[in-house]
Design a protein around this motif. Structure first.
Motif, PDB file in Angstrom:
ATOM      1  N   SER A  11      13.078  -8.665  -3.136  1.00 43.58           N
ATOM      2  CA  SER A  11      12.458  -8.170  -4.749  1.00 43.58           C
ATOM      3  C   SER A  11      13.367  -8.498  -5.746  1.00 43.58           C
ATOM      4  CB  SER A  11      11.921  -6.747  -4.390  1.00 43.58           C
ATOM      5  OG  SER A  11      10.921  -6.502  -3.635  1.00 43.58           O
ATOM      6  N   ASP A  85       3.318 -10.580   0.737  1.00 46.38           N
ATOM      7  CA  ASP A  85       3.683  -9.302   0.007  1.00 46.38           C
ATOM      8  C   ASP A  85       2.545  -8.356   0.256  1.00 46.38           C
ATOM      9  OD1 ASP A  85       5.738  -7.819  -1.518  1.00 46.38           O
ATOM     10  OD2 ASP A  85       4.299  -8.313  -3.186  1.00 46.38           O
ATOM     11  N   GLY A  89       4.793  -6.857   2.547  1.00 48.98           N
ATOM     12  CA  GLY A  89       5.869  -6.624   1.613  1.00 48.98           C
ATOM     13  C   GLY A  89       6.970  -7.686   1.648  1.00 48.98           C
ATOM     14  N   ILE A  90       7.292  -8.295   0.589  1.00 50.12           N
ATOM     15  CA  ILE A  90       8.122  -9.277   0.509  1.00 50.12           C
ATOM     16  C   ILE A  90       9.633  -9.024   1.286  1.00 50.12           C
ATOM     17  CG2 ILE A  90       8.906  -9.053  -1.818  1.00 50.12           C
ATOM     18  CD1 ILE A  90       7.915 -12.338  -0.437  1.00 50.12           C
TER      19      ILE A  90
END
Length: 159
Positions: A11, A85, A89-90
């Protein structure tokens, strides 16, 4: 993700690069944008959609230039990352395993690998060594909605 880096690494990397993942593109048929099996996430084929609309339509090597198609492949890859993502979630990404790309090709166009470099390059820019992947670049006669390019990813994620 480097083992020494704290949570939120990808992120922060995206933010430092000035990249923001787009909103997940809603499916246009009966499928989900991404699904997880064990430590792998498989994305559905992602089209070059921006704000819910295709950026371009037509065949590469005719209505769409190879250079434009390369940019479209980058957009597809970012859409695929958005699907990842949205699912896990990235920051759960361990590495990019494989990229599969389809290029709607005009007769005689054989530059599919160069077009798919748009996807591969952005993944390398974001993930560095963790972005090195296997890849297929396939020329096809038609893609959904007359899209010029479609990209899907297989990504290893944290357990």
């Amino acid at each position: 993700m480097p083992e020494t880096e704290p949570a939120g690494y990808w992120s922060r990397k995206l933010e430092q690069m000035g990249l923001e993942l787009p909103t997940v593109v809603p499916p246009v048929a009966n499928y989900v944008p991404a699904t997880r099996a064990g430590n792998f996430v498989y994305t559905s084929g992602q089209l070059p959609m921006v704000d819910g609309a295709l950026v371009a339509t037509g065949k590469v090597g005719a209505a769409v230039s190879p250079e434009q198609a390369t940019d479209l492949a980058r957009t597809c890859a970012l859409n695929a990352l958005a699907a990842v993502d949205g699912l896990v979630g990235i920051d759960c990404v361990v590495r990019i395993v494989k990229v599969v790309g389809f290029v709607a090709s005009a007769p005689g166009f054989n530059g599919q690998p160069a077009v798919l470099n748009g996807a591969s390059d952005v993944l390398g820019e974001i993930f560095g060594d963790a972005g090195v992947h296997a890849r297929s670049a396939v020329g096809v006669s038609e893609l959904p909605l007359d899209a010029p390019v479609e990209v899907e990813l297989i990504i290893e994620v944290e357990g």
